[in-house]
Design a protein around this motif. Structure first.
Motif, PDB file in Angstrom:
ATOM      1  N   ARG A 578     -11.408 -12.374   0.233  1.00 33.09           N
ATOM      2  CA  ARG A 578     -11.572 -13.343   1.327  1.00 33.09           C
ATOM      3  C   ARG A 578     -11.620 -12.651   2.689  1.00 33.09           C
ATOM      4  O   ARG A 578     -12.360 -13.046   3.579  1.00 33.09           O
ATOM      5  N   GLY A 579     -10.825 -11.608   2.827  1.00 32.15           N
ATOM      6  CA  GLY A 579     -10.693 -10.957   4.125  1.00 32.15           C
ATOM      7  C   GLY A 579     -11.904 -10.169   4.552  1.00 32.15           C
ATOM      8  O   GLY A 579     -12.089  -9.916   5.755  1.00 32.15           O
ATOM      9  N   ALA A 581     -15.042 -10.908   4.772  1.00 35.96           N
ATOM     10  CA  ALA A 581     -15.970 -11.611   5.668  1.00 35.96           C
ATOM     11  C   ALA A 581     -15.430 -11.691   7.092  1.00 35.96           C
ATOM     12  O   ALA A 581     -16.193 -11.895   8.042  1.00 35.96           O
ATOM     13  N   LYS A 582     -14.116 -11.507   7.236  1.00 35.63           N
ATOM     14  CA  LYS A 582     -13.491 -11.587   8.561  1.00 35.63           C
ATOM     15  C   LYS A 582     -13.198 -10.206   9.145  1.00 35.63           C
ATOM     16  O   LYS A 582     -12.575 -10.103  10.199  1.00 35.63           O
ATOM     17  N   SER A 583     -13.636  -9.174   8.447  1.00 30.74           N
ATOM     18  CA  SER A 583     -13.336  -7.814   8.885  1.00 30.74           C
ATOM     19  C   SER A 583     -13.908  -7.530  10.274  1.00 30.74           C
ATOM     20  O   SER A 583     -15.112  -7.661  10.509  1.00 30.74           O
ATOM     21  N   ALA A 584     -13.046  -7.128  11.168  1.00 29.58           N
ATOM     22  CA  ALA A 584     -13.501  -6.783  12.523  1.00 29.58           C
ATOM     23  C   ALA A 584     -14.404  -5.552  12.482  1.00 29.58           C
ATOM     24  O   ALA A 584     -15.358  -5.440  13.258  1.00 29.58           O
ATOM     25  N   ALA A 587     -17.787  -6.673  11.271  1.00 33.10           N
ATOM     26  CA  ALA A 587     -18.361  -7.562  12.288  1.00 33.10           C
ATOM     27  C   ALA A 587     -18.953  -6.762  13.446  1.00 33.10           C
ATOM     28  O   ALA A 587     -20.009  -7.113  13.992  1.00 33.10           O
ATOM     29  N   ASN A 594     -22.035 -12.880   8.041  1.00 27.23           N
ATOM     30  CA  ASN A 594     -20.628 -13.058   7.665  1.00 27.23           C
ATOM     31  C   ASN A 594     -20.345 -14.407   7.009  1.00 27.23           C
ATOM     32  O   ASN A 594     -19.494 -14.501   6.116  1.00 27.23           O
ATOM     33  N   ALA A 598     -18.625 -14.877   3.317  1.00 21.86           N
ATOM     34  CA  ALA A 598     -17.448 -15.711   3.081  1.00 21.86           C
ATOM     35  C   ALA A 598     -17.689 -16.668   1.923  1.00 21.86           C
ATOM     36  O   ALA A 598     -16.808 -16.875   1.069  1.00 21.86           O
TER      37      ALA A 598
END
Length: 631
Positions: A578-579, A581-584, A587, A594, A598
């Protein structure tokens, strides 16, 4: 086994700061914890980290030739060095040490660049000729040992066994190559014709490079290639006997060591065959080790224990579980470049286990490539026969259309998963095999890319270098072509990279007897019917080994070093899925969609689809970018 690094000035001759070379070798200390050395002269510097295997007390590096003209830094082992030594002694050469390093120096002094054709082994080395003021770089035939190089902003060439060696130089740029991202998303690794960093190159397997102070950086020169163009003649029984002779020589030549030696044992045909010949040649029980999984369907330790009992080995086993994936950052640090073959974790663990009792371990790597052991190779051979029977318009228009609309049924029994086969048959043989090798086909990759990355890539597709390689393969059949692609593309980029980095991370030397070039050349000349019968690959190898191994080892379904990553990403590693797609870090690159990533993660966790390979790719890419600091 060792780590090497160095600097060479092209276009000018400037002093080389020894501390820079030392920093480059210091980060390779895991490859050689037993000793270190640096040598510099105007315009050149060579560095070395040593793992002592042969002539433990002698052979420090960088080493000078007896004439003081040549200086070498060398990573690897030359298995025929004693025969070469005798030949050189007959020519009047006097030796001061008992190891193979001095033999390479003497061979280069006698035969120049042609000496590499006489070396049987795994190697990457640099020799500086103080008289001619040239630096000669060489890499072994299959690329068992790595060698990276780059031209820096001051005109100098830096080289090292691993990318981290180059990164230790203050002038090294850290800019990602978008084409390497495309390559990585296609194959799960960055192949040997590319690097994740712009400007960095890998000396291709079977190539040399000659650098001169007064000349620009030249192109590497090939000294060896594998040919499938000719076939052995003779009865199958005679070829079987010849195969056994090659196998016995390949294994026993790699048992020469002045430090404790053992073997990896998975319980498959390849590692079991290596252990069989080791047991035959050894007076003491062979030390073997294996890794199992906490997911029963992926665990092979029972077969390994069975083989260990047959040959009376001193066997150790250990289990890998999902909670050990706290080592993700460690794995990323080993490879430098992103590397998504999830079997890297158990390979590292089995290397750690082996290193507890030995310094050298023999593996079974290379047999699938040399003897046609992969299912994809057998399928490619059958598909090529079908392509010859079906007119091109029918294949491309009818089968291609069916393939595009056919559902991707990963959940269905294998005979009903027709989408990949239809799309494969619709294209050329090269296109079909690229689909079989790839993690993601082009349409699957580009659906996940941002518009910016797609624009940067333009018309480039990761498959094109493989198409070009396969089109010029010296071959007579589709099976030949598939094996050539695996030996030249897949093997150095994935399998050998994995084994080198994971073994060297534990200061363990891994040796691949089934990649003895004489054995592979013999295998390439076998009639197709002695490599594959029906859907049974490695046919002659298995038949030859019936005198050593039982049928339930030889003929059980091939499993490989399978890692149960799909289950883990739905269970204990679901948070990492899950994490991503939120990776800085990801990104900031702007490479991916993204929101789509997700959704893919949620589909996988809910078991609506299997996206484990893509998710693992992205996790490892994220961690590699963080380690390299290039995003």
């Amino acid at each position: 086994m060792c780590g090497i690094a160095g600097l060479f000035h092209c276009g000018t001759i400037k002093p080389v700061d020894p501390s820079r070379v030392e920093r480059m070798t210091d980060v390779l200390a895991h490859r050689g914890p037993d000793g270190a050395g640096v040598w510099t002269a105007p315009g050149v510097g060579l560095g070395h980290r040593r793992l002592s295997i042969i002539d433990v007390a002698g052979s420090p590096q960088p080493m000078h030739s007896a004439s003081e003209r040549l200086v070498i830094t060398f990573n690897g082992e030359i298995y025929n060095f004693r025969d070469l030594r005798k030949e050189l002694e007959a020519r009047g050469v006097k030796f001061r040490t008992e190891g193979d390093t001095e033999v390479i120096l003497a061979a280069y002094e006698q035969w120049g660049a042609e000496c590499v054709s006489r070396l049987n082994g795994m190697f990457a080395f640099a020799i500086y000729d103080q008289k001619r003021r040239e630096l000669f770089l060489a890499r072994d035939r299959f690329g068992v040992k790595p060698l990276f190089y780059v031209q820096l902003s001051d005109g100098s060439i830096a080289f090292a066994s691993e990318l981290k060696g180059l990164l230790a130089h203050p002038l090294m740029r850290r800019e990602a190559d978008p084409r390497a991202v495309e390559d990585y998303m296609a194959w799960g690794y960055v192949p040997d014709h590319r690097s994740i960093l712009k400007g960095v190159q890998k000396l291709p397997a079977g190539h040399t490079l000659l650098l001169k102070h007064d000349s620009p950086l030249p192109q590497p020169q090939q000294y060896w290639d594998i040919s499938f163009a000719d076939r052995h003649k003779g009865k199958a029984k005679d070829l079987e006997a010849e195969l056994l002779h090659h196998l016995q020589q390949a294994v026993t030549s790699r048992m020469v060591s002045d430090v404790p030696l053992g073997a990896f044992l998975s319980g498959g045909v390849d590692s079991s065959s290596v252990v069989a010949f080791m047991a035959e040649a050894s007076r003491q029980p062979v030390k073997t080790c294996s890794i199992g999984f906490d997911v029963t369907s992926a665990d092979e330790t029972g077969y390994a224990q069975q083989v260990a009992r047959i040959f009376g080995t001193d066997h150790n086993a250990r289990t890998v579980s999902a909670d050990q994936f706290d080592a993700i950052d460690t794995i990323a640090g080993m490879f430098d470049e992103p590397f998504a073959d999830a079997s890297a974790l158990p390979t590292w663990r089995v290397c750690q286990l082996a290193r507890e009792t030995v310094t050298v371990a023999l593996s079974g790597d290379g047999a699938d490539e040399a003897f046609a052991g992969y299912r994809r190779q057998v399928f490619h051979a059958h598909e090529e026969r079908l392509r010859a029977l079906i007119p091109d318009p029918v294949r491309r228009n009818v089968l291609g259309s069916l393939g595009r609309i056919y559902p991707k049924a990963d959940w269905a029994p294998r005979p009903l998963r027709a989408k990949t086969t239809l799309l494969s048959l619709a294209g050329s043989g090269e296109e079909g095999y690229a689909r079989a090798l790839s993690f993601l086909p082009p349409e699957g990759r580009f659906a996940n890319y941002s518009s910016d990355l797609a624009a940067d890539l333009g018309s480039y597709r990761a498959e094109q270098p493989l198409y070009d390689l396969m089109a010029k393969a010296p071959m007579r059949s589709g099976l030949d072509q598939a094996q050539y692609a695996d030996l030249k593309f897949w093997l150095p980029g994935d399998i050998l990279t994995k084994v080198d980095r994971t073994s060297m991370a534990t200061s363990l030397e891994a040796r691949e007897p089934l990649l003895d070039h004489r054995l592979v050349e013999f295998a390439a000349g076998l009639p197709e019917g002695l490599r594959v019968k029906g859907r049974q690959g490695k046919w002659l190898l298995k038949k030859a080994m019936t005198r050593y191994l039982p049928d339930d080892i030889l003929y059980r379904p091939k499993q490989g070093f399978v890692t149960p990553i799909a289950d883990w990403l739905r269970g204990p590693l679901a948070g990492k899925a899950r994490g991503i797609a939120k990776s800085a870090m990801l990104a900031r690159t702007g490479w991916f969609d993204n929101a789509r990533i997700a959704a893919i993660a949620e589909d996988h966790i809910a078991a609506r689809a299997d996206h484990s390979r893509l998710l693992w790719q992205l996790i490892m890419l994220d961690r590699s970018l963080a380690r390299l600091g290039i995003a």
